[in-house]
Each structure stands twice: as C-alpha cells, then as structure tokens.
Design a protein around this motif. Structure first.
Motif, short mmCIF file in Angstrom:
data_model
loop_
_atom_site.label_atom_id
_atom_site.label_comp_id
_atom_site.label_asym_id
_atom_site.label_seq_id
_atom_site.Cartn_x
_atom_site.Cartn_y
_atom_site.Cartn_z
N TYR A 14 41.96 36.60 48.17
CA TYR A 14 41.83 37.94 47.59
C TYR A 14 43.02 38.14 46.68
N ALA A 15 42.80 38.79 45.55
CA ALA A 15 43.89 38.99 44.59
C ALA A 15 43.51 40.07 43.60
N GLY A 16 44.52 40.73 43.05
CA GLY A 16 44.29 41.65 41.96
C GLY A 16 43.76 40.88 40.76
N THR A 17 42.66 41.34 40.19
CA THR A 17 42.01 40.55 39.15
C THR A 17 42.80 40.56 37.85
N THR A 18 42.75 39.42 37.16
CA THR A 18 43.36 39.25 35.85
C THR A 18 42.43 38.39 35.00
N ASN A 19 42.67 38.38 33.69
CA ASN A 19 41.89 37.50 32.82
C ASN A 19 42.07 36.04 33.20
N ASP A 20 43.29 35.67 33.56
CA ASP A 20 43.56 34.29 33.93
C ASP A 20 42.78 33.89 35.18
N LEU A 21 42.83 34.72 36.21
CA LEU A 21 42.11 34.40 37.45
C LEU A 21 40.61 34.32 37.21
N GLU A 22 40.07 35.25 36.42
CA GLU A 22 38.63 35.26 36.19
C GLU A 22 38.18 34.08 35.35
N SER A 23 39.10 33.49 34.58
CA SER A 23 38.74 32.32 33.78
C SER A 23 38.82 31.02 34.58
N ARG A 24 39.61 31.03 35.65
CA ARG A 24 39.82 29.80 36.42
C ARG A 24 39.04 29.76 37.72
N LEU A 25 38.72 30.94 38.26
CA LEU A 25 38.05 31.03 39.55
C LEU A 25 36.74 31.80 39.41
N LEU A 26 36.00 31.86 40.50
CA LEU A 26 34.73 32.58 40.51
C LEU A 26 34.93 33.89 41.28
N PRO A 27 34.89 35.04 40.59
CA PRO A 27 35.13 36.31 41.28
C PRO A 27 33.86 36.91 41.88
N VAL A 28 34.04 37.67 42.94
CA VAL A 28 33.00 38.56 43.43
C VAL A 28 33.39 39.94 42.92
N ARG A 29 32.66 40.45 41.93
CA ARG A 29 33.12 41.65 41.20
C ARG A 29 32.80 42.95 41.95
N VAL A 30 33.37 43.06 43.13
CA VAL A 30 33.31 44.31 43.90
C VAL A 30 34.74 44.61 44.37
N PRO A 31 35.32 45.75 43.96
CA PRO A 31 36.69 46.07 44.39
C PRO A 31 36.77 46.25 45.90
N VAL A 32 37.50 45.36 46.57
CA VAL A 32 37.52 45.35 48.03
C VAL A 32 38.05 46.68 48.58
N THR A 33 39.06 47.25 47.91
CA THR A 33 39.63 48.52 48.36
C THR A 33 39.23 49.67 47.44
N ARG A 34 38.09 49.52 46.76
CA ARG A 34 37.49 50.58 45.95
C ARG A 34 38.44 51.08 44.84
N GLY A 35 39.35 50.22 44.39
CA GLY A 35 40.27 50.57 43.31
C GLY A 35 41.56 51.22 43.77
N TYR A 36 41.71 51.45 45.06
CA TYR A 36 42.94 52.08 45.55
C TYR A 36 44.15 51.19 45.38
N ILE A 37 43.94 49.89 45.10
CA ILE A 37 45.07 49.01 44.88
C ILE A 37 45.89 49.47 43.68
N GLY A 38 45.27 50.24 42.77
CA GLY A 38 45.98 50.78 41.62
C GLY A 38 46.75 52.05 41.91
N ASN A 39 46.69 52.55 43.14
CA ASN A 39 47.53 53.66 43.60
C ASN A 39 48.71 53.04 44.34
N ARG A 40 49.89 53.11 43.75
CA ARG A 40 51.03 52.35 44.26
C ARG A 40 52.13 53.26 44.80
N LEU A 41 52.60 52.95 45.99
CA LEU A 41 53.77 53.61 46.56
C LEU A 41 54.95 52.64 46.50
#
Length: 294
Positions: free
Chosen positions: A84-111
C-alpha cells in the motif's frame, strides 16, 4: 494418415479431465511484509480479500522494510505480492494499482508529530508561510517529498523508524503523518519514546490517495482486491467497516479536526489517470475553517 480412434485413450483422457475439474482450486498466495502493529491497511486488505470471495492465503514474509523504495523493489522482484502506498505517477507507471482510496482520501489530511517541548513554537503558526520556518522530516522516496518541495516547505529525508527516535531525542523537525496513521503509530511507540506528541492545532490538507499496488503481471490479485472493494461499496459494508474500525474511530475522536487550523497545499503530482475516481470512494468535504496561506 489419420490417427485411428482409440476408445481406451479417449476414456483415459475424459477421466483425467473429470478428475482435474473436480480438484479444488488452489488458494491465491498473498505475500505481505509489514511488521507495524495497529495497522489499518493490513486489516483493510484482509477485509476486501474476504469480501471478494476468492480462496487466498495471506503470508507474512520476513523481509525487513525500511523505505518505500525497498517495498517497491520487493514487489517488482516478486518477493511480496502487494503493498500500500500513496499514489504517484511513478508508482502507477511501474506497478498495477487498485484505484480505490483505501482510507477514502483521508491520507491527505495530515497532522504533525513533534517533540512535545516545541509545542509553543508551533502555537505561533497560523499560515503556510509561517510553517516554512520549520523543517519536515519525511521518509525516503515518499510522495510527500515532491509535494512539500513544490509548496516551498523545508524538508529532510530520513529512514522512517529513525524519524521517531530523532524527534524523541530533541529534534525540532515535524513529521507529517496521515490523520488516520498518527495515533496508532504513537500508540505503538509511546511506551519507549515518551517525548513524542501530536501537535495540537494544525492540519495540512492536500489531495492524495493510498492504493493497493501489485506486480504488473499479477492481474488476478488486482482483480480480487478490486472485486472486494466493488462488493463492499455496493452493499455499504466497507463504510461500516471503515468508520467503525477502532483505529479510525479513535483517530477521529482524538484529532478534534473541526477545531484545527487547516493549511491547504496544492498537489500538482496527483496522477491524471486517477483523477476520475468516482465520488463515492472519497470522504465528503467537511466544514472546517481554512486559514489564509499567505
């Protein structure tokens, strides 16, 4: 000369075919490497695999994982099967993603994780420009590195586990962690790193998503995970699982999100291929007061 019909061979072949069809299907091996305690992502992986209906076997390997680069290399070398990893252009070009945000996008809310003695310094921060006077510690190769640099934030790349020790020993760095990650991580480390604390009034916010990634040749596993998500969103069971997971509930309760000053950051690196993820997979916008960033 055409081959003559052999009834014995035909019966033998038919018997082999029937025997093959009657054999139970082999379980899909799913090798993972993640030693962290209190890990929502591993719970989510098991949830969607169970929901998919496939026969699988989860195998915990002994590979030590200290950086995201190493995780990716283990996956590409077929030593593990999913990360599992935060998606990037590099990762999506090298690996096969399952395009469903595991934490519903809350990973972009940072403390921010800090050494508690420096809370008064962060009390003075109300804008992004003021945060630029401080330095973030981020893991090597993490998606946040290029996002923070583009936003003009100071940063220092370090090994994930070393960041906690450095902060505990008196570093003035802040460690940006996802809203749903920071409290479970702290729970596992506070007993021996007693100077760590969650900064009490700031929250960074930008578009981001954690995906499950598999090897480019492992379409079977990608399909299984995607099917588990599809089924569990179709009957709303993933929402029930997500919002009632003890780590999620505890994180929401402790974070006091609506009382925090939100510093918004642009993410120009979010992959174009993932821009059209349906709205149902994201959390809804919440009423929080956004601070001026200038």
């Amino acid at each position: 000369m055409p081959e003559r019909h052999n009834p014995i061979r035909a019966l033998w072949s038919s018997g082999l075919l029937l025997m093959f069809l009657s054999l139970p299907s082999l379980a899909l091996d799913v090798r993972v490497s993640d030693s962290r305690e209190h890990n929502f992502y591993m719970d989510a992986l098991v949830w969607v695999l169970d929901k998919s209906g496939i026969d699988y076997q989860l195998i915990h390997t002994d590979h030590p994982v200290s950086t995201q680069r190493r995780k990716v290399n283990l996956l590409l070398n077929n030593e593990i099967d999913v990360i599992y990893a935060g998606t990037t252009n590099d990762l999506e070009s090298r690996l096969l993603p399952v395009r469903v945000p595991v934490t519903r996008g809350y990973i972009g809310n940072r403390l921010l994780l800090i050494n508690k003695q420096f809370q008064p310094d962060y009390d003075q921060v109300t804008t992004l420009n003021q945060l630029k006077q401080h330095t973030a510690a981020l893991g090597f190769g993490w998606p946040e590195v290029e996002i923070f640099r583009a936003a003009g934030l100071n940063l220092n790349e370090r090994i994930y586990d070393e960041i906690f020790v450095t902060l505990n020993e008196g570093s003035r760095y802040y460690f940006s962690r996802g809203l749903l990650e920071i409290y479970p991580e702290l729970m596992g480390k506070r007993k021996w790193l007693k100077n760590l604390s969650v900064e009490n009034h700031l929250m960074l916010k930008y578009k981001s998503a954690v995906f499950f990634f598999v090897h480019p040749n492992n379409k079977a596993l990608q399909t299984a995970i995607a099917e588990g998500f599809r089924k569990s969103y179709e009957d709303d069971s993933y929402l029930e699982f997500f919002y009632n997971h003890p780590h999620i509930k505890a994180s929401f309760a402790k974070a006091d999100r609506r009382q925090r000053t939100v510093l918004s950051i642009n993410n120009p690196f979010f992959p174009q291929a993932s821009e059209n993820i349906p709205d149902k997979y994201w959390h809804t916008n919440e009423s929080v007061v956004n601070a001026q960033t200038q």
